[in-house]
Design an enzyme around this catalytic site. Structure first.
Site, PDB file in Angstrom:
ATOM      1  N   GLY A 177       0.844  -1.198   0.000  1.00 25.55           N
ATOM      2  CA  GLY A 177       0.000   0.000   0.000  1.00 25.55           C
ATOM      3  C   GLY A 177       0.875   1.243   0.000  1.00 25.55           C
ATOM      4  O   GLY A 177       0.530   2.280   0.581  1.00 25.55           O
ATOM      5  N   LEU A 182       1.654   3.448  -2.169  1.00 34.40           N
ATOM      6  CA  LEU A 182       1.302   4.679  -2.888  1.00 34.40           C
ATOM      7  C   LEU A 182       0.210   5.477  -2.174  1.00 34.40           C
ATOM      8  O   LEU A 182      -0.251   6.491  -2.677  1.00 34.40           O
ATOM      9  CB  LEU A 182       0.872   4.349  -4.325  1.00 34.40           C
ATOM     10  N   GLN A 233      -1.452   7.552   1.373  1.00 37.12           N
ATOM     11  CA  GLN A 233      -1.053   8.775   2.075  1.00 37.12           C
ATOM     12  C   GLN A 233       0.174   8.557   2.968  1.00 37.12           C
ATOM     13  O   GLN A 233       1.115   9.344   2.929  1.00 37.12           O
ATOM     14  CB  GLN A 233      -2.226   9.285   2.931  1.00 37.12           C
ATOM     15  N   ASP A 248       2.145  -1.799  -4.500  1.00 36.14           N
ATOM     16  CA  ASP A 248       0.770  -1.292  -4.499  1.00 36.14           C
ATOM     17  C   ASP A 248       0.072  -1.897  -5.704  1.00 36.14           C
ATOM     18  O   ASP A 248       0.692  -2.650  -6.461  1.00 36.14           O
ATOM     19  CB  ASP A 248       0.768   0.252  -4.549  1.00 36.14           C
ATOM     20  N   ARG A 268      -1.228  -0.152  -8.234  1.00 33.44           N
ATOM     21  CA  ARG A 268      -1.118   0.666  -9.450  1.00 33.44           C
ATOM     22  C   ARG A 268       0.095   0.233 -10.291  1.00 33.44           C
ATOM     23  O   ARG A 268       1.019  -0.397  -9.782  1.00 33.44           O
ATOM     24  CB  ARG A 268      -0.993   2.138  -9.065  1.00 33.44           C
ATOM     25  N   TYR A 302     -15.074   0.198   8.726  1.00 32.18           N
ATOM     26  CA  TYR A 302     -13.637   0.445   8.893  1.00 32.18           C
ATOM     27  C   TYR A 302     -13.233   0.225  10.356  1.00 32.18           C
ATOM     28  O   TYR A 302     -12.270  -0.491  10.652  1.00 32.18           O
ATOM     29  CB  TYR A 302     -13.339   1.881   8.451  1.00 32.18           C
TER      30      TYR A 302
HETATM   31  C1  AKB Z   1     -10.053   8.067   8.450  1.00 30.83           C
HETATM   32  O1  AKB Z   1     -10.507   9.212   8.601  1.00 30.83           O
HETATM   33  O2  AKB Z   1     -10.719   7.108   8.063  1.00 30.83           O
HETATM   34  C2  AKB Z   1      -8.600   7.821   8.800  1.00 30.83           C
HETATM   35  C3  AKB Z   1      -8.439   7.334  10.208  1.00 30.83           C
HETATM   36  C4  AKB Z   1      -8.669   8.237  11.335  1.00 30.83           C
HETATM   37  O3  AKB Z   1      -8.129   6.194  10.403  1.00 30.83           O
HETATM   38  N1  AKB Z   1      -7.838   9.003   8.597  1.00 30.83           N
END
Ligand code: AKB
Length: 306
Positions: A7, A9, A11, A33, A35, A138
């Site tokens: 990963g 590439l 941030q 990555d 790409r 997430y």
């Molecule tokens: C997001 O906003 O999803 C991320 C994080 C806080 O893990 N930057």
């Protein structure tokens, strides 16, 4: 020492790779990555972390010692792609944990996030161990990943190290699909148009960190002696903390004509469920973490480079 950044590439990866190359040598760091193209001076391999066999082959062929697995779908994008976000964030992590379990790699870094916390978590100076009820895919994937870290460490002795990243702010790379992205976008728009429409409410405060601090923390925890890394699921890590209104006031000290308006969307609902600030006493005590950037240093640094 041979390092693979997955990963690369994204941030964090696009900044971490350069720092690792300086420390360990250009040839020792392999960036990967999905790409086709990467910066010309990188040793780069196109690789999908979900391609278990391809990953295994690369790691064995290149005799990789450490993996930094940064491949993930962030909070806002993940809500639009629930099934794939879960697959990428979870299977990708297990693929690298299993390489460590088999002794093919020696050490693994995997980032967690403040997204592991949820609406019932105490919001101010959120402790290392507390109520964790994430309500985004997430956050759920990061909390599950943390439990896998602890499990693989306890049962199989896997040397996995992890940090709960706050919102990360840098000028060299752009974030992609996070709830905290506003705090980077705002600087680009301040320079380009002199105004910004925020998708978070003016009073929504979140923990944030300058990218340079985050990259340094990532390398410091990986280089720490084994006995200093006592929390194996993931460490709380703190830099600074602010809401859009406080950030605007700080930017206006340098750009007095800058203006902001507010149009909170679903990302504000996600942000409302996360902590305002983080207690990272354990990272400071165990492996000597210390942040460098507060809000004013961060704003100066961003405006100097954008
Ligand atoms: C997001 O906003 O999803 C991320 C994080 C806080 O893990 N930057």
């Amino acid at each position: 020492m041979k390092i693979l950044v997955i990963g690369a590439l994204g941030q964090v990866g696009s900044e971490l790779v350069g720092v690792l190359q300086e420390k360990y040598g250009l040839d020792q760091v392999i960036a990967s990555d999905i790409r086709d193209e990467a910066p010309a001076n990188w040793r780069y391999e196109k690789l999908d972390v979900l391609d278990k066999d391809g990953l295994r082959k690369l790691v064995i062929d290149e005799k990789i010692d450490w993996i930094f697995n940064l491949a993930a779908m962030l909070s806002a994008t993940a809500e639009q792609n629930v099934d794939f976000a879960w697959k990428l964030n979870m299977e990708g992590h297990l693929n690298t944990l299993n390489l460590a379990k088999e002794g093919i790699i020696k050490r693994l870094f995997w980032p967690s996030s403040i997204a592991v916390f949820g609406p019932s978590t105490p919001k101010d100076q959120t402790p290392q161990r507390t109520i964790m009820d994430p309500n985004t895919v997430y956050g759920i994937s990061k909390l599950a990943g943390e439990r896998w870290n602890a499990y693989y460490h306890e049962k199989f002795g896997v040397d996995v190290r992890s940090i709960r990243y706050p919102g990360l702010i840098g000028w060299k790379s752009l974030p992609g699909g996070g709830t905290t992205d506003y705090a980077v976008d705002i600087f680009h728009q301040a320079r380009k148009t002199g105004s910004y429409e925020s998708f978070l409410d003016e009073h929504t405060a979140l923990p944030m960190m300058m990218m340079e601090d985050a990259v340094r923390a990532t390398i410091e925890i990986m280089e720490a002696p084994d006995n200093e890394v006592k929390v194996r699921e993931s460490y709380n890590l703190s830099g600074t903390s602010f809401n859009p209104d406080e950030l605007t006031k700080e930017i206006k000290k340098h750009l007095p004509d800058f203006s902001i308006s507010y149009a909170p969307d679903n990302r504000d609902i996600i942000a409302q469920s996360w902590p305002h600030s983080i207690d990272d006493a354990e990272a400071r005590k165990d492996w000597g973490w210390n942040h460098k950037y507060g809000i004013s240093e961060l704003v100066v640094e961003m405006l100097e480079h954008i």
